[in-house]
Design a protein around this motif. Structure first.
Motif, PDB file in Angstrom:
ATOM      1  N   CYS A 168       0.838  -1.192   0.000  1.00  0.00           N
ATOM      2  CA  CYS A 168       0.000   0.000   0.000  1.00  0.00           C
ATOM      3  C   CYS A 168       0.875   1.244   0.000  1.00  0.00           C
ATOM      4  O   CYS A 168       2.088   1.185   0.205  1.00  0.00           O
ATOM      5  N   THR A 169       0.255   2.356  -0.262  1.00  0.00           N
ATOM      6  CA  THR A 169       0.945   3.633  -0.224  1.00  0.00           C
ATOM      7  C   THR A 169      -0.055   4.658   0.289  1.00  0.00           C
ATOM      8  O   THR A 169      -1.093   4.296   0.832  1.00  0.00           O
ATOM      9  N   ILE A 170       0.225   5.937   0.124  1.00  0.00           N
ATOM     10  CA  ILE A 170      -0.735   6.970   0.503  1.00  0.00           C
ATOM     11  C   ILE A 170      -0.918   7.944  -0.647  1.00  0.00           C
ATOM     12  O   ILE A 170      -0.108   8.002  -1.572  1.00  0.00           O
ATOM     13  N   LEU A 171      -1.989   8.689  -0.591  1.00  0.00           N
ATOM     14  CA  LEU A 171      -2.292   9.681  -1.612  1.00  0.00           C
ATOM     15  C   LEU A 171      -1.562  10.962  -1.246  1.00  0.00           C
ATOM     16  O   LEU A 171      -1.948  11.675  -0.318  1.00  0.00           O
ATOM     17  N   TYR A 172      -0.474  11.223  -1.952  1.00  0.00           N
ATOM     18  CA  TYR A 172       0.371  12.372  -1.654  1.00  0.00           C
ATOM     19  C   TYR A 172      -0.174  13.657  -2.254  1.00  0.00           C
ATOM     20  O   TYR A 172      -0.946  13.620  -3.208  1.00  0.00           O
ATOM     21  N   PRO A 173       0.235  14.819  -1.721  1.00  0.00           N
ATOM     22  CA  PRO A 173      -0.128  16.095  -2.351  1.00  0.00           C
ATOM     23  C   PRO A 173       0.314  16.097  -3.812  1.00  0.00           C
ATOM     24  O   PRO A 173       1.416  15.670  -4.141  1.00  0.00           O
ATOM     25  N   GLY A 174      -0.549  16.565  -4.680  1.00  0.00           N
ATOM     26  CA  GLY A 174      -0.206  16.673  -6.093  1.00  0.00           C
ATOM     27  C   GLY A 174      -0.448  15.413  -6.890  1.00  0.00           C
ATOM     28  O   GLY A 174      -0.104  15.358  -8.072  1.00  0.00           O
ATOM     29  N   THR A 175      -1.015  14.372  -6.271  1.00  0.00           N
ATOM     30  CA  THR A 175      -1.244  13.129  -6.985  1.00  0.00           C
ATOM     31  C   THR A 175      -2.730  12.781  -6.996  1.00  0.00           C
ATOM     32  O   THR A 175      -3.529  13.358  -6.275  1.00  0.00           O
ATOM     33  N   THR A 176      -3.089  11.820  -7.858  1.00  0.00           N
ATOM     34  CA  THR A 176      -4.453  11.352  -7.972  1.00  0.00           C
ATOM     35  C   THR A 176      -4.449   9.834  -8.000  1.00  0.00           C
ATOM     36  O   THR A 176      -3.394   9.205  -8.103  1.00  0.00           O
ATOM     37  N   LEU A 177      -5.632   9.246  -7.937  1.00  0.00           N
ATOM     38  CA  LEU A 177      -5.719   7.796  -8.027  1.00  0.00           C
ATOM     39  C   LEU A 177      -5.217   7.319  -9.388  1.00  0.00           C
ATOM     40  O   LEU A 177      -4.666   6.230  -9.518  1.00  0.00           O
ATOM     41  N   SER A 178      -5.406   8.152 -10.418  1.00  0.00           N
ATOM     42  CA  SER A 178      -4.882   7.820 -11.747  1.00  0.00           C
ATOM     43  C   SER A 178      -3.359   7.744 -11.729  1.00  0.00           C
ATOM     44  O   SER A 178      -2.756   6.929 -12.422  1.00  0.00           O
ATOM     45  N   SER A 179      -2.732   8.591 -10.924  1.00  0.00           N
ATOM     46  CA  SER A 179      -1.279   8.559 -10.779  1.00  0.00           C
ATOM     47  C   SER A 179      -0.829   7.198 -10.261  1.00  0.00           C
ATOM     48  O   SER A 179       0.098   6.584 -10.780  1.00  0.00           O
ATOM     49  N   ILE A 180      -1.509   6.743  -9.214  1.00  0.00           N
ATOM     50  CA  ILE A 180      -1.162   5.458  -8.611  1.00  0.00           C
ATOM     51  C   ILE A 180      -1.471   4.325  -9.569  1.00  0.00           C
ATOM     52  O   ILE A 180      -0.728   3.344  -9.666  1.00  0.00           O
ATOM     53  N   SER A 181      -2.573   4.476 -10.308  1.00  0.00           N
ATOM     54  CA  SER A 181      -2.958   3.464 -11.291  1.00  0.00           C
ATOM     55  C   SER A 181      -1.845   3.237 -12.300  1.00  0.00           C
ATOM     56  O   SER A 181      -1.468   2.093 -12.595  1.00  0.00           O
ATOM     57  N   MET A 182      -1.281   4.306 -12.824  1.00  0.00           N
ATOM     58  CA  MET A 182      -0.214   4.176 -13.814  1.00  0.00           C
ATOM     59  C   MET A 182       1.098   3.761 -13.169  1.00  0.00           C
ATOM     60  O   MET A 182       1.854   2.964 -13.718  1.00  0.00           O
ATOM     61  N   GLN A 183       1.365   4.278 -11.981  1.00  0.00           N
ATOM     62  CA  GLN A 183       2.604   3.948 -11.287  1.00  0.00           C
ATOM     63  C   GLN A 183       2.744   2.443 -11.087  1.00  0.00           C
ATOM     64  O   GLN A 183       3.812   1.871 -11.295  1.00  0.00           O
ATOM     65  N   TYR A 184       1.648   1.800 -10.693  1.00  0.00           N
ATOM     66  CA  TYR A 184       1.697   0.384 -10.345  1.00  0.00           C
ATOM     67  C   TYR A 184       1.033  -0.518 -11.381  1.00  0.00           C
ATOM     68  O   TYR A 184       0.906  -1.723 -11.167  1.00  0.00           O
ATOM     69  N   ASP A 185       0.586   0.080 -12.487  1.00  0.00           N
ATOM     70  CA  ASP A 185      -0.048  -0.683 -13.564  1.00  0.00           C
ATOM     71  C   ASP A 185      -1.254  -1.469 -13.049  1.00  0.00           C
ATOM     72  O   ASP A 185      -1.420  -2.659 -13.318  1.00  0.00           O
ATOM     73  N   ILE A 186      -2.102  -0.768 -12.278  1.00  0.00           N
ATOM     74  CA  ILE A 186      -3.332  -1.356 -11.741  1.00  0.00           C
ATOM     75  C   ILE A 186      -4.512  -0.495 -12.205  1.00  0.00           C
ATOM     76  O   ILE A 186      -4.497   0.716 -12.003  1.00  0.00           O
ATOM     77  N   PRO A 187      -5.524  -1.086 -12.822  1.00  0.00           N
ATOM     78  CA  PRO A 187      -6.689  -0.296 -13.254  1.00  0.00           C
ATOM     79  C   PRO A 187      -7.312   0.454 -12.086  1.00  0.00           C
ATOM     80  O   PRO A 187      -7.364  -0.043 -10.955  1.00  0.00           O
ATOM     81  N   LYS A 188      -7.787   1.664 -12.364  1.00  0.00           N
ATOM     82  CA  LYS A 188      -8.323   2.500 -11.293  1.00  0.00           C
ATOM     83  C   LYS A 188      -9.543   1.858 -10.630  1.00  0.00           C
ATOM     84  O   LYS A 188      -9.730   1.988  -9.420  1.00  0.00           O
ATOM     85  N   ASP A 189     -10.382   1.145 -11.410  1.00  0.00           N
ATOM     86  CA  ASP A 189     -11.553   0.532 -10.806  1.00  0.00           C
ATOM     87  C   ASP A 189     -11.161  -0.560  -9.810  1.00  0.00           C
ATOM     88  O   ASP A 189     -11.857  -0.792  -8.816  1.00  0.00           O
ATOM     89  N   GLN A 190     -10.017  -1.217 -10.048  1.00  0.00           N
ATOM     90  CA  GLN A 190      -9.532  -2.206  -9.084  1.00  0.00           C
ATOM     91  C   GLN A 190      -9.039  -1.530  -7.817  1.00  0.00           C
ATOM     92  O   GLN A 190      -9.255  -2.039  -6.707  1.00  0.00           O
ATOM     93  N   LEU A 191      -8.375  -0.382  -7.957  1.00  0.00           N
ATOM     94  CA  LEU A 191      -7.922   0.352  -6.779  1.00  0.00           C
ATOM     95  C   LEU A 191      -9.113   0.791  -5.926  1.00  0.00           C
ATOM     96  O   LEU A 191      -9.061   0.733  -4.695  1.00  0.00           O
ATOM     97  N   LEU A 192     -10.188   1.221  -6.583  1.00  0.00           N
ATOM     98  CA  LEU A 192     -11.405   1.586  -5.848  1.00  0.00           C
ATOM     99  C   LEU A 192     -11.953   0.374  -5.102  1.00  0.00           C
ATOM    100  O   LEU A 192     -12.351   0.468  -3.935  1.00  0.00           O
ATOM    101  N   GLU A 193     -11.940  -0.776  -5.781  1.00  0.00           N
ATOM    102  CA  GLU A 193     -12.426  -2.007  -5.163  1.00  0.00           C
ATOM    103  C   GLU A 193     -11.554  -2.414  -3.974  1.00  0.00           C
ATOM    104  O   GLU A 193     -12.067  -2.756  -2.903  1.00  0.00           O
ATOM    105  N   PHE A 194     -10.234  -2.363  -4.162  1.00  0.00           N
ATOM    106  CA  PHE A 194      -9.319  -2.751  -3.088  1.00  0.00           C
ATOM    107  C   PHE A 194      -9.534  -1.887  -1.844  1.00  0.00           C
ATOM    108  O   PHE A 194      -9.378  -2.352  -0.712  1.00  0.00           O
ATOM    109  N   ASN A 195      -9.872  -0.616  -2.068  1.00  0.00           N
ATOM    110  CA  ASN A 195     -10.010   0.320  -0.962  1.00  0.00           C
ATOM    111  C   ASN A 195     -11.462   0.539  -0.544  1.00  0.00           C
ATOM    112  O   ASN A 195     -11.760   1.421   0.256  1.00  0.00           O
ATOM    113  N   GLU A 196     -12.351  -0.274  -1.116  1.00  0.00           N
ATOM    114  CA  GLU A 196     -13.755  -0.324  -0.723  1.00  0.00           C
ATOM    115  C   GLU A 196     -14.459   1.029  -0.782  1.00  0.00           C
ATOM    116  O   GLU A 196     -15.174   1.431   0.133  1.00  0.00           O
TER     117      GLU A 196
END
Length: 328
Positions: free
Chosen positions: A228-256
């Motif tokens: 896991c990580t945290i949502l840093y200033p200046g970033t979005t869920l899309s940022s994390i999606s691309m960083q880790y190559d995980i679809p954004k809808d899966q990230l939403l699911e993982f984080n309920e």
């Protein structure tokens, strides 16, 4: 804004992150500055774009060169393969329903040059009336011009510039917020002299720097053996999606959560499914003021439904300060 979404995805930046096989630390960021400051200064000389801004954006958007996109394509700024691009492409997730195509460059220099070309577009013309030493004005201006979707993008850039003293790269100083940059003297052979009212002491912590540091204190590499990580200033869920190559809808699911707006700066972001119970040594958690069942589930990497079931509660039920919450 729509046009910029076609050009950029904003890569996730972490001060103390674990990225695939290696970790990204403060030393990685300092190494990035040292490695690419020459290229950034060349862009400043040729195009008038502050090297401080270029480096801060590169660090933020490439994870200090550690992101999969950057390592596989020399793409430091998340520029997509649109606009008649005829070169190579690299596929990665961002905010689209399918993987997007990003430009592949032969070298980091080519990526920095392409980034400069984007900032030379008419929409950013007003920024070039600002001094190359006015990194605050440039950062705020970039956000106002719609460069990034992250609400705290300017704060992030300024915070990183202040934290790592990137302002010194082009002979600048740490700037005080709300002050107009006034250069009293400049020559070809000497560094500029700034009005004393503008200059902040290097050891004085700016508000933006403090914002970044406060978020950093909450960083965790994994919880309950889940990355896991945290949502840093200046970033979005899309940022994390691309960083880790995980679809954004899966990230939403993982984080309920149902929509991205339910997540906020500083929140823990799980990169895989949470577990049914806590596997660590702790058996119970004592509820503190402001806690919620969801927040506790995020804190310990337990699915909300399982946490509620273990404690004979409803998912939406409120927890009270002092309550003992079973974790396993």
């Amino acid at each position: 804004m729509k046009q910029m979404k076609q050009f950029f995805s904003f890569l996730f930046f972490m001060l103390l992150a674990t990225i695939q096989a290696g970790g990204q630390s403060a030393s990685d960021i300092l190494a990035y500055i040292e490695k690419y400051k020459g290229i950034a200064l060349e862009q400043e000389r040729r195009h008038g774009i502050p090297a401080t801004i270029t480096l801060a954006q590169g660090i933020l958007e490439s994870g200090a060169g550690k992101s999969g996109l950057t390592r596989n394509s020399n793409n430091h700024f998340g520029i997509k393969a649109l606009g008649g691009w005829s070169g190579g492409v690299y596929k990665a997730w961002d905010d689209e329903p399918q993987k997007s195509s990003f430009r592949v460059y032969a070298s980091a220099s080519d990526s920095f040059e392409d980034h400069s070309k984007v900032l030379l577009a008419p929409r950013y013309r007003s920024l070039f009336s600002k001094s190359i030493y006015d990194y605050r004005g440039w950062a705020i201006g970039l956000q106002k011009c719609g460069y990034a979707t992250a609400k705290n993008y300017a704060v992030a850039l300024i915070g990183f510039i202040d934290t790592y003293k990137i302002y010194a790269v082009n002979g600048g100083v740490k700037l005080r917020a709300g002050k107009t940059v006034v250069i009293k003297q400049t020559t070809s052979s000497a560094a500029p002299v700034f009005d004393d009212d503008v200059v902040m002491d290097d050891d004085e912590v700016s508000e933006e720097e403090q914002t970044v540091k406060e978020v950093v204190t909450r960083y965790v590499v994994d919880i309950n053996d889940i990355a896991c990580t945290i949502l840093y200033p200046g970033t979005t869920l899309s940022s994390i999606s691309m960083q880790y190559d995980i679809p954004k809808d899966q990230l939403l699911e993982f984080n309920e959560v149902v929509v991205e707006e339910e997540l906020h700066e500083g929140d823990i972001i799980f990169l895989d499914k949470k577990k049914k119970k806590f596997t660590g040594p702790k058996d119970f958690y004592t509820v503190r003021e402001g806690d919620t069942l969801y927040g506790i589930s995020q804190q310990f990497g337990i699915k909300v439904a399982n946490l509620a079931k273990m404690n004979h509660m409803e998912v939406s039920e409120k927890v009270m300060e002092g309550d003992k919450i079973r974790l396993k």
